[in-house]
Design a protein around this motif. Structure first.
Motif, PDB file in Angstrom:
ATOM      1  N   ILE A   1      44.835  16.330  35.291  1.00  0.00           N
ATOM      2  CA  ILE A   1      45.931  16.417  34.321  1.00  0.00           C
ATOM      3  C   ILE A   1      46.977  15.337  34.601  1.00  0.00           C
ATOM      4  CG2 ILE A   1      47.886  17.850  33.583  1.00  0.00           C
ATOM      5  CD1 ILE A   1      45.961  20.293  33.956  1.00  0.00           C
ATOM      6  N   MET A   2      47.326  15.154  35.868  1.00  0.00           N
ATOM      7  CA  MET A   2      48.354  14.169  36.220  1.00  0.00           C
ATOM      8  C   MET A   2      47.906  12.737  35.897  1.00  0.00           C
ATOM      9  SD  MET A   2      50.815  16.002  36.988  1.00  0.00           S
ATOM     10  CE  MET A   2      52.021  14.830  37.574  1.00  0.00           C
ATOM     11  N   THR A   3      46.655  12.407  36.232  1.00  0.00           N
ATOM     12  CA  THR A   3      46.193  11.045  35.955  1.00  0.00           C
ATOM     13  C   THR A   3      46.032  10.810  34.449  1.00  0.00           C
ATOM     14  OG1 THR A   3      43.907  11.726  36.382  1.00  0.00           O
ATOM     15  CG2 THR A   3      45.099  10.685  38.205  1.00  0.00           C
ATOM     16  N   ALA A   4      45.573  11.825  33.721  1.00  0.00           N
ATOM     17  CA  ALA A   4      45.440  11.679  32.266  1.00  0.00           C
ATOM     18  C   ALA A   4      46.810  11.491  31.619  1.00  0.00           C
ATOM     19  CB  ALA A   4      44.721  12.892  31.675  1.00  0.00           C
ATOM     20  N   LEU A   5      47.779  12.286  32.036  1.00  0.00           N
ATOM     21  CA  LEU A   5      49.136  12.120  31.497  1.00  0.00           C
ATOM     22  C   LEU A   5      49.706  10.750  31.852  1.00  0.00           C
ATOM     23  CD1 LEU A   5      50.776  15.607  32.161  1.00  0.00           C
ATOM     24  CD2 LEU A   5      50.260  14.569  29.944  1.00  0.00           C
ATOM     25  N   GLY A   6      49.488  10.330  33.087  1.00  0.00           N
ATOM     26  CA  GLY A   6      49.973   9.020  33.507  1.00  0.00           C
ATOM     27  C   GLY A   6      49.376   7.895  32.688  1.00  0.00           C
ATOM     28  N   THR A   7      48.119   8.036  32.319  1.00  0.00           N
ATOM     29  CA  THR A   7      47.448   6.999  31.526  1.00  0.00           C
ATOM     30  C   THR A   7      47.899   7.018  30.069  1.00  0.00           C
ATOM     31  OG1 THR A   7      45.510   7.192  32.946  1.00  0.00           O
ATOM     32  CG2 THR A   7      45.185   6.101  30.839  1.00  0.00           C
ATOM     33  N   ALA A   8      48.032   8.202  29.495  1.00  0.00           N
ATOM     34  CA  ALA A   8      48.302   8.322  28.059  1.00  0.00           C
ATOM     35  C   ALA A   8      49.775   8.161  27.695  1.00  0.00           C
ATOM     36  CB  ALA A   8      47.799   9.668  27.555  1.00  0.00           C
ATOM     37  N   LEU A   9      50.668   8.590  28.570  1.00  0.00           N
ATOM     38  CA  LEU A   9      52.085   8.609  28.224  1.00  0.00           C
ATOM     39  C   LEU A   9      52.663   7.228  27.879  1.00  0.00           C
ATOM     40  CD1 LEU A   9      54.345  10.615  27.807  1.00  0.00           C
ATOM     41  CD2 LEU A   9      54.940  10.376  30.229  1.00  0.00           C
TER      42      LEU A   9
ATOM     43  N   ALA B   1      32.252   7.232  32.399  1.00  0.00           N
ATOM     44  CA  ALA B   1      33.347   7.213  31.421  1.00  0.00           C
ATOM     45  C   ALA B   1      32.918   6.560  30.117  1.00  0.00           C
ATOM     46  CB  ALA B   1      34.567   6.499  32.006  1.00  0.00           C
ATOM     47  N   GLN B   2      32.064   5.525  30.198  1.00  0.00           N
ATOM     48  CA  GLN B   2      31.565   4.864  28.996  1.00  0.00           C
ATOM     49  C   GLN B   2      30.630   5.780  28.214  1.00  0.00           C
ATOM     50  OE1 GLN B   2      29.887   1.424  30.987  1.00  0.00           O
ATOM     51  NE2 GLN B   2      31.273   0.095  29.846  1.00  0.00           N
ATOM     52  N   SER B   3      29.921   6.625  28.920  1.00  0.00           N
ATOM     53  CA  SER B   3      28.915   7.475  28.290  1.00  0.00           C
ATOM     54  C   SER B   3      29.510   8.721  27.651  1.00  0.00           C
ATOM     55  CB  SER B   3      27.871   7.903  29.323  1.00  0.00           C
ATOM     56  OG  SER B   3      27.287   6.774  29.911  1.00  0.00           O
ATOM     57  N   CYS B   4      30.724   9.068  28.029  1.00  0.00           N
ATOM     58  CA  CYS B   4      31.357  10.284  27.506  1.00  0.00           C
ATOM     59  C   CYS B   4      32.126   9.983  26.231  1.00  0.00           C
ATOM     60  CB  CYS B   4      32.326  10.850  28.542  1.00  0.00           C
ATOM     61  SG  CYS B   4      31.528  11.485  30.012  1.00  0.00           S
ATOM     62  N   PRO B   5      32.195  10.961  25.338  1.00  0.00           N
ATOM     63  CA  PRO B   5      33.021  10.759  24.151  1.00  0.00           C
ATOM     64  C   PRO B   5      34.498  10.730  24.536  1.00  0.00           C
ATOM     65  CG  PRO B   5      32.083  12.975  24.189  1.00  0.00           C
ATOM     66  CD  PRO B   5      31.527  12.247  25.362  1.00  0.00           C
ATOM     67  N   GLY B   6      35.270  10.015  23.759  1.00  0.00           N
ATOM     68  CA  GLY B   6      36.698   9.952  24.018  1.00  0.00           C
ATOM     69  C   GLY B   6      37.136   8.571  24.450  1.00  0.00           C
ATOM     70  N   VAL B   7      38.398   8.484  24.795  1.00  0.00           N
ATOM     71  CA  VAL B   7      39.014   7.213  25.172  1.00  0.00           C
ATOM     72  C   VAL B   7      38.602   6.869  26.604  1.00  0.00           C
ATOM     73  CG1 VAL B   7      41.218   6.034  25.480  1.00  0.00           C
ATOM     74  CG2 VAL B   7      40.944   7.687  23.627  1.00  0.00           C
ATOM     75  N   PHE B   8      38.083   5.664  26.790  1.00  0.00           N
ATOM     76  CA  PHE B   8      37.570   5.235  28.090  1.00  0.00           C
ATOM     77  C   PHE B   8      38.617   5.384  29.192  1.00  0.00           C
ATOM     78  CE2 PHE B   8      37.245   1.851  31.236  1.00  0.00           C
ATOM     79  CZ  PHE B   8      36.015   2.143  31.789  1.00  0.00           C
ATOM     80  N   ALA B   9      39.822   4.885  28.965  1.00  0.00           N
ATOM     81  CA  ALA B   9      40.858   4.908  30.002  1.00  0.00           C
ATOM     82  C   ALA B   9      41.205   6.337  30.408  1.00  0.00           C
ATOM     83  CB  ALA B   9      42.107   4.184  29.513  1.00  0.00           C
ATOM     84  N   ILE B  10      41.281   7.221  29.448  1.00  0.00           N
ATOM     85  CA  ILE B  10      41.575   8.620  29.752  1.00  0.00           C
ATOM     86  C   ILE B  10      40.412   9.235  30.524  1.00  0.00           C
ATOM     87  CG2 ILE B  10      42.028  10.907  28.775  1.00  0.00           C
ATOM     88  CD1 ILE B  10      44.381   9.047  28.391  1.00  0.00           C
ATOM     89  N   ASN B  11      39.190   8.954  30.067  1.00  0.00           N
ATOM     90  CA  ASN B  11      38.017   9.501  30.766  1.00  0.00           C
ATOM     91  C   ASN B  11      37.994   9.100  32.233  1.00  0.00           C
ATOM     92  OD1 ASN B  11      37.126  10.650  28.389  1.00  0.00           O
ATOM     93  ND2 ASN B  11      35.557   9.129  28.002  1.00  0.00           N
ATOM     94  N   ILE B  12      38.159   7.819  32.502  1.00  0.00           N
ATOM     95  CA  ILE B  12      38.068   7.365  33.891  1.00  0.00           C
ATOM     96  C   ILE B  12      39.227   7.905  34.722  1.00  0.00           C
ATOM     97  CG2 ILE B  12      39.221   5.123  33.742  1.00  0.00           C
ATOM     98  CD1 ILE B  12      36.735   4.111  35.422  1.00  0.00           C
ATOM     99  N   SER B  13      40.414   7.998  34.116  1.00  0.00           N
ATOM    100  CA  SER B  13      41.548   8.551  34.868  1.00  0.00           C
ATOM    101  C   SER B  13      41.315  10.023  35.187  1.00  0.00           C
ATOM    102  CB  SER B  13      42.857   8.356  34.094  1.00  0.00           C
ATOM    103  OG  SER B  13      42.924   9.182  32.956  1.00  0.00           O
ATOM    104  N   ILE B  14      40.725  10.757  34.270  1.00  0.00           N
ATOM    105  CA  ILE B  14      40.424  12.175  34.507  1.00  0.00           C
ATOM    106  C   ILE B  14      39.417  12.316  35.644  1.00  0.00           C
ATOM    107  CG2 ILE B  14      39.261  14.191  33.520  1.00  0.00           C
ATOM    108  CD1 ILE B  14      40.677  13.480  30.861  1.00  0.00           C
ATOM    109  N   PHE B  15      38.371  11.492  35.635  1.00  0.00           N
ATOM    110  CA  PHE B  15      37.369  11.576  36.705  1.00  0.00           C
ATOM    111  C   PHE B  15      37.982  11.282  38.070  1.00  0.00           C
ATOM    112  CE2 PHE B  15      34.174  10.420  33.249  1.00  0.00           C
ATOM    113  CZ  PHE B  15      33.829  11.739  33.044  1.00  0.00           C
ATOM    114  N   ILE B  16      38.840  10.277  38.130  1.00  0.00           N
ATOM    115  CA  ILE B  16      39.470   9.923  39.405  1.00  0.00           C
ATOM    116  C   ILE B  16      40.447  11.023  39.823  1.00  0.00           C
ATOM    117  CG2 ILE B  16      41.024   8.285  40.546  1.00  0.00           C
ATOM    118  CD1 ILE B  16      39.613   6.102  38.779  1.00  0.00           C
ATOM    119  N   GLY B  17      41.247  11.501  38.887  1.00  0.00           N
ATOM    120  CA  GLY B  17      42.182  12.589  39.190  1.00  0.00           C
ATOM    121  C   GLY B  17      41.473  13.845  39.654  1.00  0.00           C
ATOM    122  N   TYR B  18      40.363  14.160  39.016  1.00  0.00           N
ATOM    123  CA  TYR B  18      39.597  15.349  39.418  1.00  0.00           C
ATOM    124  C   TYR B  18      39.047  15.173  40.829  1.00  0.00           C
ATOM    125  CZ  TYR B  18      36.593  19.420  39.169  1.00  0.00           C
ATOM    126  OH  TYR B  18      36.003  20.628  39.422  1.00  0.00           O
TER     127      TYR B  18
END
Length: 177
Positions: A78-86, A52-69
């Motif tokens: 999608i659900m974890t990213a929305l949960g983090t960003a909302l 998540a640190q190595s990818c471009p973008g917001v860290f919290a969104i990145n890690i939530s996407i990886f876990i959700g996936y």
């Protein structure tokens, strides 16, 4: 409970109760995802943080996407990213609507001065936990110290540090192993 709803609620709660950005979220994410729900192991969490640190973008969104996936492919991500960003979106929207009424308020300014040191601690704790999990020893401890100094004192981009560390790890693996 439905895994989509459970993962959304988990990351929404993390998003609401975290001040200080993505790195301050690490202890909460680890508590919920590793310890409570056991969706990933400690070792996987360390790897996910590095990715998540190595990818471009917001860290919290990145890690939530990886876990959700990992939990349930695209829909889980999608659900974890929305949960983090909302929560952040809603809070910023409310602040933007009413900020002009509070911007000169001494009580609000004092509250923010009190929050700042706590945010530093929220970022420091996961840093030390990551160092322990990364199994740093007397032979490797110099890497994060030199990296931090290069970024802080010389203004070298963290991207170059990550690339150099990745290449160094690859070369070490090829030579030593």
């Amino acid at each position: 409970m439905n895994i989509y709803l459970e993962s959304f609620k988990t990351f929404f709660k993390i998003g609401i109760f975290t001040l200080g950005g993505g790195y301050a979220m690490i202890p909460l994410i680890e508590e919920e995802v590793v310890n409570r729900h056991k969706w990933v192991s400690k070792e996987e969490m360390l790897d996910l943080i590095a990715i998540a640190q190595s990818c471009p973008g917001v860290f919290a969104i990145n890690i939530s996407i990886f876990i959700g996936y990992k939990l349930n492919k695209e829909r889980g991500a999608i659900m974890t990213a929305l949960g983090t960003a909302l929560p952040s979106f809603l809070i910023i929207l409310l602040i933007a609507m009413f900020f002009h009424q509070f911007e000169d308020n001494k009580v609000v300014a004092a509250m923010f001065r009190g929050i700042r040191p706590a945010v530093v601690a929220l970022i420091a704790v996961p840093t030390f936990n990551l160092a322990k999990q990364a199994k740093l020893n007397k032979w490797t401890l110099w890497i994060p110290i030199v990296s931090a100094l290069l970024i802080w004192l010389f203004g070298i981009s963290p991207i170059w540090i990550i690339i150099a560390a990745g290449l160094g790890g690859y070369l070490y693996g090829r030579i030593a192993l």
